[in-house]
Each structure stands twice: as structure tokens, then as C-alpha cells.
Design a protein around this motif. Structure first.
Motif, PDB file in Angstrom:
ATOM      1  N   LEU B  85       0.819  -1.224   0.000  1.00  0.00           N
ATOM      2  CA  LEU B  85       0.000   0.000   0.000  1.00  0.00           C
ATOM      3  C   LEU B  85       0.852   1.272   0.000  1.00  0.00           C
ATOM      4  O   LEU B  85       0.464   2.291  -0.565  1.00  0.00           O
ATOM      5  N   ALA B  86       2.046   1.182   0.604  1.00  0.00           N
ATOM      6  CA  ALA B  86       2.936   2.353   0.642  1.00  0.00           C
ATOM      7  C   ALA B  86       3.320   2.785  -0.772  1.00  0.00           C
ATOM      8  O   ALA B  86       3.399   3.977  -1.073  1.00  0.00           O
ATOM      9  N   LEU B  87       3.531   1.776  -1.644  1.00  0.00           N
ATOM     10  CA  LEU B  87       3.873   2.078  -3.041  1.00  0.00           C
ATOM     11  C   LEU B  87       2.726   2.776  -3.743  1.00  0.00           C
ATOM     12  O   LEU B  87       2.917   3.710  -4.525  1.00  0.00           O
ATOM     13  N   LEU B  88       1.502   2.316  -3.456  1.00  0.00           N
ATOM     14  CA  LEU B  88       0.315   2.920  -4.062  1.00  0.00           C
ATOM     15  C   LEU B  88       0.198   4.376  -3.616  1.00  0.00           C
ATOM     16  O   LEU B  88      -0.127   5.257  -4.421  1.00  0.00           O
ATOM     17  N   ARG B  89       0.516   4.641  -2.354  1.00  0.00           N
ATOM     18  CA  ARG B  89       0.452   6.011  -1.843  1.00  0.00           C
ATOM     19  C   ARG B  89       1.492   6.891  -2.516  1.00  0.00           C
ATOM     20  O   ARG B  89       1.215   8.016  -2.902  1.00  0.00           O
ATOM     21  N   SER B  90       2.718   6.381  -2.659  1.00  0.00           N
ATOM     22  CA  SER B  90       3.798   7.234  -3.177  1.00  0.00           C
ATOM     23  C   SER B  90       3.728   7.368  -4.693  1.00  0.00           C
ATOM     24  O   SER B  90       4.046   8.412  -5.242  1.00  0.00           O
ATOM     25  N   ASP B  91       3.317   6.313  -5.396  1.00  0.00           N
ATOM     26  CA  ASP B  91       3.381   6.317  -6.864  1.00  0.00           C
ATOM     27  C   ASP B  91       2.009   6.415  -7.530  1.00  0.00           C
ATOM     28  O   ASP B  91       1.862   6.059  -8.692  1.00  0.00           O
ATOM     29  N   TRP B  92       1.019   6.930  -6.810  1.00  0.00           N
ATOM     30  CA  TRP B  92      -0.345   6.867  -7.351  1.00  0.00           C
ATOM     31  C   TRP B  92      -0.504   7.621  -8.667  1.00  0.00           C
ATOM     32  O   TRP B  92      -1.277   7.214  -9.533  1.00  0.00           O
ATOM     33  N   LYS B  93       0.247   8.682  -8.860  1.00  0.00           N
ATOM     34  CA  LYS B  93       0.124   9.432 -10.123  1.00  0.00           C
ATOM     35  C   LYS B  93       0.582   8.588 -11.304  1.00  0.00           C
ATOM     36  O   LYS B  93      -0.088   8.506 -12.325  1.00  0.00           O
ATOM     37  N   ALA B  94       1.730   7.950 -11.136  1.00  0.00           N
ATOM     38  CA  ALA B  94       2.271   7.093 -12.200  1.00  0.00           C
ATOM     39  C   ALA B  94       1.326   5.918 -12.455  1.00  0.00           C
ATOM     40  O   ALA B  94       1.037   5.564 -13.602  1.00  0.00           O
ATOM     41  N   ILE B  95       0.826   5.324 -11.375  1.00  0.00           N
ATOM     42  CA  ILE B  95      -0.051   4.160 -11.478  1.00  0.00           C
ATOM     43  C   ILE B  95      -1.337   4.530 -12.216  1.00  0.00           C
ATOM     44  O   ILE B  95      -1.755   3.844 -13.156  1.00  0.00           O
ATOM     45  N   PHE B  96      -1.928   5.646 -11.809  1.00  0.00           N
ATOM     46  CA  PHE B  96      -3.196   6.049 -12.426  1.00  0.00           C
ATOM     47  C   PHE B  96      -2.986   6.431 -13.898  1.00  0.00           C
ATOM     48  O   PHE B  96      -3.769   6.034 -14.761  1.00  0.00           O
ATOM     49  N   THR B  97      -1.912   7.181 -14.176  1.00  0.00           N
ATOM     50  CA  THR B  97      -1.603   7.549 -15.562  1.00  0.00           C
ATOM     51  C   THR B  97      -1.437   6.297 -16.421  1.00  0.00           C
ATOM     52  O   THR B  97      -1.960   6.209 -17.539  1.00  0.00           O
ATOM     53  N   GLY B  98      -0.719   5.319 -15.887  1.00  0.00           N
ATOM     54  CA  GLY B  98      -0.468   4.085 -16.626  1.00  0.00           C
ATOM     55  C   GLY B  98      -1.749   3.337 -16.944  1.00  0.00           C
ATOM     56  O   GLY B  98      -1.962   2.906 -18.079  1.00  0.00           O
TER      57      GLY B  98
END
Lengths: 127, 230
Positions: B85-98
């Protein structure tokens, strides 16, 4: 009792997922409702990781075999596919490659952009 | 005798596990991606049923217990996701864009190729949900007036191809970040691809699981818009 409890919790959440699927008129499957419920339960602390961990690991490890029956079902779909096999095959393969490449490259581009431009933000600490 | 064998509820499960085991063994011995256990299992089981004159329905009466586990197993994908979940919090912009990029390129790709091949509207909407998980995809196809059986078949084929080709495609397009790999695999090839992402690593698996849910839901909205275009 550990596995009985863990399996019981997972099956109960699946059951709640199916109830939600039945009651909410959206094309969202029971499993996705269940996934969200499980995640919320863990985040909120209603469930501890140790309440489900080993059984979850087992189910995820054997997950590939659960797709075999549906995939073998392709033998009954051959009649629908054959008339336009070439077009269907091209659409399926090309879009798979394009989507995987686009989603991966876009994610990676933003990740690297953030690394360069906000080196001191929280993003770096978590890594 | 043949009837007795096929009628046993354990027949379908045995055939499925045995053929998967053969695929796993070939994969370990040769290290070749083409010997993907899931792919080998399918390519051994179908001819075995055809040669043995066993109906799919008979096979499925036993093998359905494997499918039955799919809902609880998908629910369990929340566990690795929670652990990351920590990764989702920190990288959410990249994840959502992808994921958004993947969903849009899926819809656009199907639109352009359907127009290029001159497919009818019903065929076009059949393929729109091809990248997402079967249960959501079937709902979308039905809603838009597609051929539901064909949608289910194409989704499964997409998943198996994604499972087999993921390492190759990630290599060719130099997708090396574990988060990016997971998003790529989950967005393009749903839960079947996610099974491969889980083998690649915990981060890949968690991000792939997340993509199944998010891309599925985005496609519900996106496909109904794209259905107007052709």
C-alpha cells in the motif's frame, strides 16, 4: 484452527461480494467487491494480516489452475471464432501488445519524471 | 468404463492438474517461455477431450470446482496489494496515468482495427472489453449488444497470451520498473496475466491486482462512450 478460520473469513467475504453483486445493478463481479472489502478490512484494522495470510498465499499460488476450465471451454467457441479468425486474431494480439506497452511505458515515464523532479518528496523515502 | 471415468467429479480436476504439471515440468526443464504451464495445460486437455470423445460439459462438471475457487482467490489479491500500500500512496500518479493510458489505448486500438477490418457494430462492441476481467467484460459486452460468448473467449485468449508474452513484451519495450511491469500486465491481461506477475515479484503482483479492478471499472465507463463512435 488457523486454516479453518482463514478460509472461513475469505469465503465469508466472497459471500458478501456475491450479495453486493446481486443487489447493485452494475456490471462489477462479486470478486471485485470482495477484493475491495478485503482491502478495506485490512486497512481499517478490522482484519489483521495474520487472519488471512497463509490461506491467501495458497489460493494465489494455485490461481493459474483456476483458469484452465474456462480456457478449455474455448473448444466450444471455435464455431463462433472460425468465420473471421484472421481479423479476430490480429485485433487480439495487436491490442494486447499495444496496451501492455502503453500502460507500462506511461507508468514508467511518470515514475522517472517524479524521481528526477521531486527527489526530496515522500516518494523517495518509501522506495 | 469411459463413462465411469469421465463421470467422476475428480476426472476434470485430475486432467487439469496433470496437464498443468506436465507444462510446469517442461517449463522448468527447458526454461522456455513457450512452455507456459497454463498454455500447455489447455493445448493438452482440449485434444485429450476431443480424442476421448468427452463433452466439455462432462469435463466441466468436475473442473468447475477449480473455477469455484476463482472468486475467493481474487478476493485474496487484496492481501499483496495491502502489503504494498505504501507504493500505491507514493506512486499513485504514475499508477493512475499508466492504467488510464492502457484503458484508452485498448479502446482506441479496438476501434481502429475494427474499422480497418470492416467489422460490424456488434463485433466491435464484443471486442471493446477484451482486456478486462471476464466477469466485468461479459457485463459490458451484454450491455452494449455484443456477442457474449465471443467476448468471453477473446478475454481468456488475451489473458493466456498476456501470461505467456508478458516477459517478452516488457523486455522489448524496456519496461523494467516493477511497478510499471505490474500495471502493464494487469491492465492488458487481467487476472490470468496477474498470475504471471505474481511469479515475477510481490510488487509486480500487487500492482497487477490493482490494475484488474481499476481498469475494469474505467472500461465500463469508457466502452459505453466508445460504443457511440463506430
Amino acid at each position: 484452527m488457523k486454516y479453518l478460520k482463514q478460509f472461513g473469513i475469505i469465503i465469508f467475504i466472497s459471500f458478501i461480494g456475491e450479495l453486493m453483486h446481486g443487489m447493485i445493478p452494475l456490471p462489477v463481479p462479486a470478486s471485485i467487491y470482495g477484493l475491495v472489502i478485503m482491502l478495506l478490512a485490512l486497512v481499517s484494522g478490522v482484519l489483521k494480516l495474520s487472519d488471512v495470510k497463509e490461506t491467501a498465499a495458497l489460493l494465489i499460488e494455485i490461481m493459474p489452475i483456476m483458469f484452465i476450465p474456462a480456457a478449455v471451454g474455448l473448444m466450444d467457441s471455435w464455431g463462433v471464432i472460425r468465420p473471421r479468425l484472421a481479423a479476430y486474431a490480429v485485433i487480439t494480439v495487436v491490442s494486447l501488445v499495444v496496451v501492455m506497452a502503453m500502460a507500462g511505458r506511461a507508468t514508467q515515464a511518470v515514475l522517472r519524471w517524479e524521481k528526477r523532479h521531486k527527489g526530496h518528496s515522500i516518494g523517495k523515502q518509501v522506495k | 468404463m469411459a463413462g465411469m471415468v469421465a463421470d467422476s467429479a475428480y476426472f476434470g480436476v485430475t486432467v487439469s492438474l496433470l496437464s498443468y504439471g506436465i507444462g510446469w515440468f517442461l517449463n522448468k526443464k527447458t526454461g522456455m517461455a513457450v512452455f507456459n504451464p497454463l498454455l500447455i495445460s489447455i493445448t493438452l486437455t482440449i485434444p485429450a477431450l476431443v480424442v476421448g470423445r468427452i463433452d466439455y460439459d462432462v469435463y466441466y462438471s468436475g473442473a468447475k470446482y477449480l473455477s469455484w475457487l476463482l472468486t475467493p482467490a481474487t478476493v485474496c489479491l487484496a492481501v499483496p496489494l495491502y502489503e504494498k500500500l505504501a507504493l500505491l500512496r507514493s506512486d499513485w500518479k504514475a499508477i493512475f496515468t499508466g492504467i488510464v493510458s492502457g484503458v484508452l489505448s485498448s479502446l482506441l486500438c479496438v476501434l481502429l482495427l475494427s474499422a480497418a477490418f470492416g467489422l460490424g457494430h456488434a463485433d466491435y462492441v464484443t471486442f471493446l472489453p477484451k482486456s478486462i476481467t471476464t466477469a466485468i467484460g461479459i457485463g459490458v459486452s451484454e450491455e452494449l449488444g455484443g456477442h457474449v460468448n465471443l467476448t468471453a473467449a477473446v478475454i481468456i485468449i488475451t489473458g493466456v497470451l498476456g501470461n505467456v508474452l508478458a516477459p517478452l513484451i516488457c523486455g522489448i519495450f524496456r519496461i523494467t520498473e516493477p511497478v510499471a511491469k505490474g500495471i502493464a500486465i494487469g491492465t492488458a491481461s487481467h487476472a490470468v496475466g496477474t498470475a504471471k506477475a505474481m511469479e515475477m515479484g510481490e510488487t509486480e503482483g500487487a500492482m497487477s491486482s490493482l490494475s484488474i479492478a481499476v481498469s475494469g471499472i474505467l472500461t465500463v465507463a469508457g466502452a459505453s462512450v466508445f460504443a457511440q463512435f463506430y
